[in-house]
Design a protein around this motif. Structure first.
Motif, PDB file in Angstrom:
ATOM      1  N   THR A   1       0.830  -1.204   0.000  1.00  0.00           N
ATOM      2  CA  THR A   1       0.000   0.000   0.000  1.00  0.00           C
ATOM      3  C   THR A   1       0.864   1.253   0.000  1.00  0.00           C
ATOM      4  OG1 THR A   1      -1.723  -1.177   1.235  1.00  0.00           O
ATOM      5  CG2 THR A   1      -1.828   1.234   1.210  1.00  0.00           C
ATOM      6  N   ALA A   2       1.889   1.238   0.827  1.00  0.00           N
ATOM      7  CA  ALA A   2       2.811   2.379   0.898  1.00  0.00           C
ATOM      8  C   ALA A   2       3.919   2.276  -0.141  1.00  0.00           C
ATOM      9  CB  ALA A   2       3.407   2.483   2.296  1.00  0.00           C
ATOM     10  N   GLY A   3       4.118   1.080  -0.719  1.00  0.00           N
ATOM     11  CA  GLY A   3       5.121   0.896  -1.757  1.00  0.00           C
ATOM     12  C   GLY A   3       6.544   0.837  -1.259  1.00  0.00           C
ATOM     13  N   PHE A   4       6.799   0.015  -0.225  1.00  0.00           N
ATOM     14  CA  PHE A   4       8.169  -0.155   0.243  1.00  0.00           C
ATOM     15  C   PHE A   4       8.336  -1.532   0.876  1.00  0.00           C
ATOM     16  CE2 PHE A   4       6.089   1.599   4.075  1.00  0.00           C
ATOM     17  CZ  PHE A   4       6.546   0.714   5.054  1.00  0.00           C
ATOM     18  N   ILE A   5       9.606  -1.929   1.077  1.00  0.00           N
ATOM     19  CA  ILE A   5       9.917  -3.132   1.837  1.00  0.00           C
ATOM     20  C   ILE A   5      10.787  -2.744   3.019  1.00  0.00           C
ATOM     21  CG2 ILE A   5       9.788  -4.655  -0.172  1.00  0.00           C
ATOM     22  CD1 ILE A   5      12.899  -4.803  -0.034  1.00  0.00           C
ATOM     23  N   ARG A   6      10.726  -3.548   4.048  1.00  0.00           N
ATOM     24  CA  ARG A   6      11.569  -3.377   5.222  1.00  0.00           C
ATOM     25  C   ARG A   6      12.632  -4.465   5.181  1.00  0.00           C
ATOM     26  NH1 ARG A   6       7.981  -3.880   8.465  1.00  0.00           N
ATOM     27  NH2 ARG A   6       7.517  -1.705   8.996  1.00  0.00           N
ATOM     28  N   CYS A   7      13.878  -4.059   5.134  1.00  0.00           N
ATOM     29  CA  CYS A   7      14.979  -5.011   5.001  1.00  0.00           C
ATOM     30  C   CYS A   7      15.881  -4.951   6.227  1.00  0.00           C
ATOM     31  CB  CYS A   7      15.776  -4.698   3.735  1.00  0.00           C
ATOM     32  SG  CYS A   7      17.099  -5.860   3.401  1.00  0.00           S
ATOM     33  N   SER A   8      16.074  -6.076   6.867  1.00  0.00           N
ATOM     34  CA  SER A   8      16.927  -6.150   8.049  1.00  0.00           C
ATOM     35  C   SER A   8      18.157  -6.975   7.726  1.00  0.00           C
ATOM     36  CB  SER A   8      16.171  -6.782   9.226  1.00  0.00           C
ATOM     37  OG  SER A   8      15.022  -6.027   9.551  1.00  0.00           O
TER      38      SER A   8
ATOM     39  N   VAL B   1       5.881  -3.292  -7.498  1.00  0.00           N
ATOM     40  CA  VAL B   1       4.677  -3.416  -6.659  1.00  0.00           C
ATOM     41  C   VAL B   1       3.648  -4.315  -7.339  1.00  0.00           C
ATOM     42  CG1 VAL B   1       2.704  -2.159  -5.691  1.00  0.00           C
ATOM     43  CG2 VAL B   1       5.010  -1.204  -5.495  1.00  0.00           C
ATOM     44  N   LYS B   2       3.437  -4.106  -8.622  1.00  0.00           N
ATOM     45  CA  LYS B   2       2.454  -4.907  -9.370  1.00  0.00           C
ATOM     46  C   LYS B   2       2.869  -6.381  -9.403  1.00  0.00           C
ATOM     47  CE  LYS B   2      -1.024  -5.520 -12.312  1.00  0.00           C
ATOM     48  NZ  LYS B   2      -0.816  -6.933 -12.697  1.00  0.00           N
ATOM     49  N   ALA B   3       4.153  -6.653  -9.649  1.00  0.00           N
ATOM     50  CA  ALA B   3       4.632  -8.036  -9.694  1.00  0.00           C
ATOM     51  C   ALA B   3       4.452  -8.724  -8.347  1.00  0.00           C
ATOM     52  CB  ALA B   3       6.100  -8.062 -10.115  1.00  0.00           C
ATOM     53  N   LEU B   4       4.719  -8.003  -7.257  1.00  0.00           N
ATOM     54  CA  LEU B   4       4.547  -8.567  -5.912  1.00  0.00           C
ATOM     55  C   LEU B   4       3.074  -8.777  -5.578  1.00  0.00           C
ATOM     56  CD1 LEU B   4       7.268  -6.599  -3.906  1.00  0.00           C
ATOM     57  CD2 LEU B   4       7.173  -9.079  -4.237  1.00  0.00           C
ATOM     58  N   GLN B   5       2.231  -7.852  -5.980  1.00  0.00           N
ATOM     59  CA  GLN B   5       0.790  -7.996  -5.738  1.00  0.00           C
ATOM     60  C   GLN B   5       0.257  -9.275  -6.376  1.00  0.00           C
ATOM     61  OE1 GLN B   5      -0.741  -4.296  -7.269  1.00  0.00           O
ATOM     62  NE2 GLN B   5      -1.010  -3.411  -5.226  1.00  0.00           N
TER      63      GLN B   5
END
Length: 268
Positions: free
Chosen positions: A70-77, A92-96
């Motif tokens: 929704t916000a268009g980001f990933i969290r990477c640790s 985003v579309k490919a991941l959706q």
């Protein structure tokens, strides 16, 4: 006496990371065919890798909860640090498509947390992803040696080419030291030099170079026939290996006449 003093060491040529062109990236990302579960998954993985520049270990370590479409980001640790990386629309579309339609059909059980799973429903391994990369390199017919890290390098270089701030790229890549990120400025400079060298004929480069040299006439550039320095070491005008002769030219250069047209207008 120390015999090692007589040993002459040669400076190793610095190797720069392999960078794909924009067209090569586009061709590579088009290879997965979204006609089955594997195609949709592979397409999402490659799009995400290029969109974020994350390491392969970070890619396969992602969980579903690390993605905010929704916000268009990933969290990477990674390495005890967390960073937020934005996604472009195509990623985003490919991941959706993958998360909504494909992943629920291939996970081994509903408690699986991994974002990307193999056809057995378990988290994709680094070896498995390496095979995916090599398969699509072959189908794309790209001669460059593409590794899982190649898309990371290309991501950084393309951002820099398009004016992104070096510090911002450092943050997205997760580099602890800015010097690790600065390598991409050298990569771009080398690419521009290669393009220039291929585009401009050798005699025009030499003419352009020596028209502005310190030994040029105060009245302006000489008219053709052109004057070039005679290298005292090699006793000829050094069209080959000119860089190696610069010092001798500067110290012992004599003016000799070379019978060919400069090929440059005064305004060029």
């Amino acid at each position: 006496a120390n015999p090692a003093k007589a040993v002459v060491t040669h400076r190793a040529e610095r190797k720069y990371p392999e960078i794909l062109t924009n067209k090569e990236v586009e061709l590579f990302l088009e290879q997965p065919r979204c006609v089955d579960e594997k195609g949709f998954r592979d397409h999402a993985m490659l799009e995400l890798l290029y969109a974020t520049g994350i390491r392969v270990s970070e890619l396969i370590g992602l969980n579903v909860t690390d993605v905010n479409l929704t916000a268009g980001f990933i969290r990477c640790s990674s390495r005890g640090k967390e960073r937020i990386i934005p996604l472009y629309h195509g990623a985003v579309k490919a991941l959706q498509d993958y998360i909504r339609d494909i992943r629920p059909r291939i996970i081994a059980n509903e408690t699986e947390t991994a974002l990307f799973v193999n056809m057995n429903g378990e988290r994709v391994s680094s070896q498995g992803f390496w095979k995916i990369i090599k398969h699509y390199q072959e189908t794309a017919g790209i001669e460059k040696d593409i590794t899982p890290h190649t898309l990371r390098h290309s991501f950084a270089a393309h951002l820099l080419e398009n004016g992104a701030d070096l510090r911002a790229i450092q943050e997205m890549l997760g580099h602890a030291d800015i010097s690790s990120t600065q390598i991409y400025t050298h990569v771009i400079q080398k690419q521009l030099k290669d393009i220039y060298n291929k585009a401009i004929p050798e005699h025009e480069r030499l003419a352009e170079r020596y028209l502005s040299a310190s030994f040029a006439s105060p009245e302006g550039p000489p008219s053709s026939p052109m004057f070039l320095p005679l290298c005292a070491k090699h006793e000829h005008s050094c069209f080959e290996g000119i860089d190696a002769c610069e010092e001798e030219i500067a110290q012992d250069g004599n003016i000799i006449e070379v019978d060919f047209e400069i090929g440059l207008d005064a305004d060029e």
